[in-house]
Design an enzyme around this catalytic site. Structure first.
Site, PDB file in Angstrom:
ATOM      1  N   LEU A 152       4.929  -4.844  -2.385  1.00 53.21           N
ATOM      2  CA  LEU A 152       5.891  -5.834  -3.541  1.00 53.21           C
ATOM      3  C   LEU A 152       5.846  -5.420  -4.776  1.00 53.21           C
ATOM      4  O   LEU A 152       4.870  -4.981  -5.062  1.00 53.21           O
ATOM      5  CB  LEU A 152       5.460  -7.130  -3.564  1.00 53.21           C
ATOM      6  CG  LEU A 152       5.146  -7.929  -2.027  1.00 53.21           C
ATOM      7  CD1 LEU A 152       4.622  -9.194  -2.305  1.00 53.21           C
ATOM      8  CD2 LEU A 152       6.532  -7.867  -1.219  1.00 53.21           C
ATOM      9  N   GLY A 255      10.176   7.603 -18.674  1.00 52.68           N
ATOM     10  CA  GLY A 255       9.788   6.546 -19.518  1.00 52.68           C
ATOM     11  C   GLY A 255       8.399   6.662 -20.238  1.00 52.68           C
ATOM     12  O   GLY A 255       7.952   7.794 -20.273  1.00 52.68           O
ATOM     13  N   CYS A 262      -0.898  -2.450 -10.855  1.00 54.13           N
ATOM     14  CA  CYS A 262      -1.339  -1.752  -9.535  1.00 54.13           C
ATOM     15  C   CYS A 262      -1.386  -0.201  -9.644  1.00 54.13           C
ATOM     16  O   CYS A 262      -2.382   0.241  -9.190  1.00 54.13           O
ATOM     17  CB  CYS A 262       0.086  -1.944  -8.425  1.00 54.13           C
ATOM     18  SG  CYS A 262       0.181  -3.747  -8.316  1.00 54.13           S
TER      19      CYS A 262
END
Ligand code: UGA
Length: 436
Positions: A152, A255, A262
């Site tokens: 997720l 970025g 995580c």
């Protein structure tokens, strides 16, 4: 199916609410009595779009329950371990003490044929240790231990849960496989492939996947730096690469470096696993080193945009969460950026739609503002550190009136150069030319 989630944190709560939504009867158990009391009152302790409604609907439907003690574990066919596995201080290895404590606590209460499943990200071999503990504490029972890692993304967790690319079931046991197949049966409609693999393989798939995502991001970040040197546009390079199906366009957005709870933690834990087992993961080691250096490089980029010195300057930072749609600021690249700017003598004004309370203890000397324009007031430069939707269409004319100097450093490549040129901003992005 009767399901228990041990841990009502991010993974446990999202997974528990989604399993309940599939029609299973779920109890989320957390030893934090305040958290459980808040959940029972309908208060959701984490920021995740759609989660509050999902929890409420399933509580109302009688399928989702919360408890602070483990008594309901005895009724469950499947007990998921979804407690935290933070980086252990010193060596970066995942701290498994919460996992093993949870196992020891539930062991006496488990039904004799329950399946215990790790959802927390746990290093290879953790399932073996859980099995050993259960055998020791419940020698008479026929308990099974499986691994079922989650994939997720924060901010998109419910969508990811209900439309997974794959479900990984790590167990060689037919009963454990059948229980997990039944739990995920509602996803057959979405044709989500279920991969049946050994427990150790499942545990490693999770780490290998996160390490590869971290590698992809770091690769494009380095290509972005090269683009700046040679006058190429990284957005177009990424698109040109990503249209090759073998590469794929996702996770090629340059970025300020990857952050969150995580990727930084899991890459370190994987390196540790490799070392402990006499293997080397030189690529992943390079990824973590490059990503760390990148944080300092971002501060240098802002200082350059300020004309070479930050002393006495005011910098507006938009975005503190490690990515949009979350209030999670763990390992957010914005934090070392702000600290470095302050060390160099800058004053920082900041705004984030969800993450301000979280960073206040670590960044006490920042002026926290009510919106992007408040942060921009009097600033010598404005830095976009997180690509929240609301930062994608800022009123540039208004910003210009508010700021002392019209300088934007866009660390997420949210804007196009031509619109910045029209608005008469000096615009510095990542891996694209500067607009003077
Ligand atoms: C990550 C994985 O994407 C999930 O599959 C995994 O389940 C999860 O970790 C986990 O192990 O629990 P998450 O940490 O929520 O999910 O966030 P990501 O969307 O992966 O973003 C991680 C970082 O990489 C962010 O700082 C983000 O800004 C950055 N990123 C991501 C980029 O800089 N470029 C990209 O193209 C993608």
């Amino acid at each position: 199916m009767r399901v228990c989630m041990i841990g009502a944190g991010y993974v446990g709560l999202v997974s528990g609410a989604c399993f309940a939504d599939f029609g299973h009867r779920v109890t989320c158990i957390d030893r934090d009595v305040h958290r459980v009391a808040a959940l029972k009152r309908g208060e959701i302790p984490i920021y995740e779009p759609g989660l509050a409604d999902l929890v409420e609907a399933n509580v109302r439907g009688g399928r989702l329950h919360f408890a602070a003690e483990t008594s309901s574990v005895g009724d469950a066919d499947a007990v998921f371990i979804a407690v935290g596995t933070p980086s252990r201080r010193g060596d970066g290895f995942a701290d498994l003490s919460y996992v093993y404590e949870a196992v020891r606590e539930i062991a006496p209460r488990l039904a004799a044929t329950a399946v215990v499943i790790t959802k927390s990200t746990v290093p290879v071999g953790t399932g073996d240790e859980i099995e050993r503990i259960l055998r020791e504490l419940r020698p008479e029972a026929d308990l099974q231990v499986a691994s079922n890692p989650e994939f997720l993304r924060e901010g998109a967790a419910i969508q990811d849960f209900k439309h997974p690319d794959r479900i990984v079931v790590g167990s060689d046991d037919a009963r454990a496989q059948a229980v997990l197949a039944e739990i995920y049966r509602p996803l057959y409609l979405n044709a989500a492939p279920i991969l049946y693999v050994s427990r150790r393989t499942a545990e490693l798939i999770k780490y290998a996947a996160n390490a590869f995502l971290a590698t992809k991001i770091t690769f494009i970040n380095e290509i972005a730096d090269l683009c700046e040197r040679v006058g190429a546009d990284v957005q177009e390079v990424a698109r040109g690469m990503g249209l090759d199906n073998r590469i794929g366009g996702k996770f090629l957005h340059p970025g300020p470096g990857f952050g969150g709870s995580c990727l930084p933690k899991d890459t370190l834990a994987l390196i540790k696993t490799a070392h402990d087992n006499g293997a080397q993961l030189r690529i992943v080691e390079a990824v973590t080193a490059v990503n760390d250096q990148r944080k300092r490089a971002m501060a240098r980029k802002v200082v350059a945009a300020l004309g070479g010195s930050a002393r006495g300057k005011t910098v507006a930072v938009l975005g503190l969460a490690f990515k949009p749609n979350t209030d999670d600021t763990r390992d957010s690249p914005a934090i070392p950026l702000i600290t470095a700017l302050q060390d160099l003598g800058a004053r920082v004004r900041a705004y984030d739609p969800a993450g301000m309370e979280q960073v206040k203890p670590v960044l006490p000397d920042v002026s926290y503002c009510n919106d992007a324009y408040g942060a921009a007031d009097g600033a010598d430069a404005l830095v976009i550190a997180t690509e929240w939707e609301q930062f994608r269409a800022l009123d540039l004319a208004r910003l210009k009136r508010l700021m002392t100097a019209a300088v934007i450093v866009d660390l997420r490549n949210v804007y196009r150069a031509d619109e910045m040129k029209r608005a008469d901003f000096r615009y510095i992005a990542i891996g694209r030319g500067t607009v003077e």
